[in-house]
Design a protein around this motif. Sequence first.
Motif, PDB file in Angstrom:
ATOM      1  N   ASP A 243      32.702  -1.029  -7.598  1.00 29.35           N
ATOM      2  CA  ASP A 243      32.912   0.117  -6.707  1.00 29.35           C
ATOM      3  C   ASP A 243      32.566  -0.236  -5.272  1.00 29.35           C
ATOM      4  N   ILE A 244      31.374  -0.922  -4.984  1.00 32.09           N
ATOM      5  CA  ILE A 244      30.696  -1.045  -3.816  1.00 32.09           C
ATOM      6  C   ILE A 244      31.677  -2.245  -3.041  1.00 32.09           C
ATOM      7  N   PHE A 245      32.247  -3.107  -4.073  1.00 31.72           N
ATOM      8  CA  PHE A 245      32.931  -4.440  -3.392  1.00 31.72           C
ATOM      9  C   PHE A 245      34.583  -4.214  -3.549  1.00 31.72           C
ATOM     10  N   ASP A 246      34.722  -3.037  -4.272  1.00 36.28           N
ATOM     11  CA  ASP A 246      36.391  -2.865  -4.700  1.00 36.28           C
ATOM     12  C   ASP A 246      36.731  -3.934  -5.345  1.00 36.28           C
ATOM     13  N   GLY A 247      35.950  -4.583  -6.356  1.00 34.80           N
ATOM     14  CA  GLY A 247      36.320  -5.646  -7.383  1.00 34.80           C
ATOM     15  C   GLY A 247      36.419  -7.152  -6.495  1.00 34.80           C
ATOM     16  N   GLU A 248      36.149  -7.157  -5.246  1.00 40.34           N
ATOM     17  CA  GLU A 248      36.331  -8.294  -4.848  1.00 40.34           C
ATOM     18  C   GLU A 248      34.957  -9.413  -5.240  1.00 40.34           C
ATOM     19  N   GLY A 249      35.638 -10.577  -5.488  1.00 41.46           N
ATOM     20  CA  GLY A 249      34.732 -11.726  -5.797  1.00 41.46           C
ATOM     21  C   GLY A 249      34.151 -11.314  -7.091  1.00 41.46           C
ATOM     22  N   LEU A 250      34.553 -10.604  -8.059  1.00 39.01           N
ATOM     23  CA  LEU A 250      33.858 -10.639  -9.183  1.00 39.01           C
ATOM     24  C   LEU A 250      34.860 -11.114 -10.594  1.00 39.01           C
ATOM     25  N   THR A 251      34.117 -11.715 -11.479  1.00 34.71           N
ATOM     26  CA  THR A 251      35.038 -12.191 -12.658  1.00 34.71           C
ATOM     27  C   THR A 251      34.947 -11.440 -13.774  1.00 34.71           C
ATOM     28  N   GLU A 252      34.035 -10.442 -13.836  1.00 31.09           N
ATOM     29  CA  GLU A 252      33.957  -9.374 -14.996  1.00 31.09           C
ATOM     30  C   GLU A 252      33.289  -8.268 -14.249  1.00 31.09           C
ATOM     31  N   SER A 253      33.381  -7.154 -14.982  1.00 32.97           N
ATOM     32  CA  SER A 253      32.912  -5.817 -14.329  1.00 32.97           C
ATOM     33  C   SER A 253      32.380  -5.028 -15.842  1.00 32.97           C
ATOM     34  N   ASN A 254      31.161  -4.570 -15.767  1.00 36.00           N
ATOM     35  CA  ASN A 254      30.755  -3.406 -16.700  1.00 36.00           C
ATOM     36  C   ASN A 254      30.336  -2.349 -16.204  1.00 36.00           C
ATOM     37  N   LYS A 255      30.881  -1.191 -16.569  1.00 35.99           N
ATOM     38  CA  LYS A 255      30.379   0.262 -15.984  1.00 35.99           C
ATOM     39  C   LYS A 255      29.269   0.594 -16.776  1.00 35.99           C
ATOM     40  N   SER A 256      28.225   1.295 -16.216  1.00 37.18           N
ATOM     41  CA  SER A 256      26.895   1.671 -16.693  1.00 37.18           C
ATOM     42  C   SER A 256      27.001   3.219 -17.057  1.00 37.18           C
ATOM     43  N   LYS A 257      26.384   3.714 -18.119  1.00 35.93           N
ATOM     44  CA  LYS A 257      26.395   5.379 -18.342  1.00 35.93           C
ATOM     45  C   LYS A 257      25.031   5.854 -17.600  1.00 35.93           C
ATOM     46  N   SER A 258      24.067   5.003 -17.299  1.00 35.96           N
ATOM     47  CA  SER A 258      22.808   5.355 -16.868  1.00 35.96           C
ATOM     48  C   SER A 258      22.033   4.135 -16.365  1.00 35.96           C
ATOM     49  N   VAL A 260      19.155   3.026 -17.604  1.00 30.80           N
ATOM     50  CA  VAL A 260      18.807   2.277 -18.703  1.00 30.80           C
ATOM     51  C   VAL A 260      19.706   1.710 -19.328  1.00 30.80           C
ATOM     52  N   HIS A 261      20.957   2.134 -19.332  1.00 34.57           N
ATOM     53  CA  HIS A 261      22.015   1.451 -19.769  1.00 34.57           C
ATOM     54  C   HIS A 261      22.276   0.307 -19.212  1.00 34.57           C
ATOM     55  N   GLY A 262      22.570   0.381 -17.897  1.00 28.60           N
ATOM     56  CA  GLY A 262      22.471  -0.732 -17.038  1.00 28.60           C
ATOM     57  C   GLY A 262      21.836  -1.938 -17.370  1.00 28.60           C
ATOM     58  N   MET A 263      20.306  -1.638 -17.408  1.00 31.08           N
ATOM     59  CA  MET A 263      19.421  -2.735 -17.785  1.00 31.08           C
ATOM     60  C   MET A 263      19.775  -3.205 -19.345  1.00 31.08           C
ATOM     61  N   GLU A 264      20.186  -2.369 -20.329  1.00 29.40           N
ATOM     62  CA  GLU A 264      20.634  -2.900 -21.559  1.00 29.40           C
ATOM     63  C   GLU A 264      21.610  -3.776 -21.691  1.00 29.40           C
ATOM     64  N   GLN A 265      22.828  -3.454 -20.671  1.00 27.43           N
ATOM     65  CA  GLN A 265      23.659  -4.353 -20.479  1.00 27.43           C
ATOM     66  C   GLN A 265      23.589  -5.660 -19.752  1.00 27.43           C
ATOM     67  N   THR A 266      22.444  -5.724 -18.821  1.00 29.92           N
ATOM     68  CA  THR A 266      21.659  -7.051 -18.248  1.00 29.92           C
ATOM     69  C   THR A 266      21.181  -7.821 -19.181  1.00 29.92           C
ATOM     70  N   ILE A 267      20.448  -7.332 -20.039  1.00 32.71           N
ATOM     71  CA  ILE A 267      19.705  -7.707 -21.206  1.00 32.71           C
ATOM     72  C   ILE A 267      20.803  -8.404 -21.900  1.00 32.71           C
ATOM     73  N   GLU A 268      22.040  -7.767 -22.490  1.00 33.96           N
ATOM     74  CA  GLU A 268      22.774  -8.574 -23.052  1.00 33.96           C
ATOM     75  C   GLU A 268      23.603  -9.426 -22.449  1.00 33.96           C
ATOM     76  N   LYS A 269      23.819  -9.457 -21.098  1.00 37.92           N
ATOM     77  CA  LYS A 269      24.211 -10.841 -20.519  1.00 37.92           C
ATOM     78  C   LYS A 269      23.287 -11.924 -20.426  1.00 37.92           C
ATOM     79  N   ALA A 270      22.003 -11.456 -20.461  1.00 39.52           N
ATOM     80  CA  ALA A 270      21.133 -12.597 -20.434  1.00 39.52           C
ATOM     81  C   ALA A 270      21.036 -13.294 -21.711  1.00 39.52           C
ATOM     82  N   ARG A 271      21.215 -12.536 -22.816  1.00 39.34           N
ATOM     83  CA  ARG A 271      21.367 -13.216 -23.929  1.00 39.34           C
ATOM     84  C   ARG A 271      22.797 -13.959 -24.434  1.00 39.34           C
TER      85      ARG A 271
END
Length: 394
Positions: A243-258, A260-271
């Motif tokens: 939302d902050i960049f209106d999608g500009e420059g991104l290849t993948e986007s993940n919405k977060s519920k919270s 904590v969820h955002g960190m879980e998504q980041t950890i998943e990406k790190a894996r």
Amino acid sequence: MYQRIFVIVLDSLGVGAMPDSKEYGDIGVDTFGHIGEKMGTMQIPNLQKLGMANLHSIPGVEPVKQPLGVYTKLRERSLGKDTMTGHWEMMGLYITKPFITFTENGFPDELIKELEKETGRKVIGNKSASGTVILDELGEEEIQKGHLIVYTSADSVMQICGNEETMGLENLYHYCEIARKLTMKDEWKVGRVIARPYVGKKKGEFVRTSNRHDYALKPFSKTVLNALKEEKYDVISVGKIYDIFDGEGLTESNKSKSSVHGMEQTIEKARSDFKGLCYTNLVDFDALWGHRRNPIGYGQEIERFDKKLGELLEVLKNDDLLIITADHGNDPTYTGTDHTREKVPFIAYSPSMKQGKPIEEQDTFAVIGATIAKNFNVPMPEGTIGHSILEELS
């Protein structure tokens, strides 16, 4: 060269007043410091070992003798203290005109009249409010009389509510598109118009749905995100970065519920396997606790983040770089409900670092984008600001 860089923005976790904070009405503000004082102590062992308490002392959390991270404070060069200004500057843009907020008195009569004329609906609300509170206050009136609930917050946003069953999603989206066009005028320009659909028939039963839609301003020129994408690197967003960049420059986007969820998504990406940038915004610090002036809730959110940070540290590879920062302040002990003009933390860590250390305070958030660009040998887009500190992160 780091193969993957993770930038995690703890939305609003400022670390003390900027030199010009008085010009913004912010005197003696210190988000992290004042939260620490109210908490008495915080259980943040992972931030502590990276150097957070070395960067900014708080009660009950001792600095460590050999911090693992490279740490400093960043000053904001752009004018403003909002989410978009902070993030856009991180990625190289210099904002000379702050986005407008309408927290104190709501939107101007002229704008509201234009919106009523274009939508054919009477506007009710028109004030700064919590989205759930304003639904209980005005939801029944909107349903019964066909009015349009419009409200704002301490951010540069216009939010419009619509009942999915009586107004319909498509109508709500259409009204928001009208509002977006109207708010492109300089005197009314907001960063985002947000459609806030909900269901329910009476007070106490209203529930916002997942069909929220943001109508954001696009960055006014290319950022480091665009440069990375053009060179075929992965540019992954988590949370409200899209939302902050209106999608500009991104290849993948993940919405977060919270957060904590955002960190879980980041950890998943790190894996997972990727090469490039994972850019995460954790908004709960700001939205749930800063604006609502709840320092204890904020402190507990930091503790929850720290636990997830420990999980992330365990899965980082030797050629990964983690950067923890913020986009502005929001001192929950200060007057009002607005953001506060503050310096932000910068903590960088990689398992391959020889040792942590303090480095000189930096004069712009844009060192983040410039450092990322330098790491991937990508030229900074024309007109951007920032300088790389990559050499200091070895």
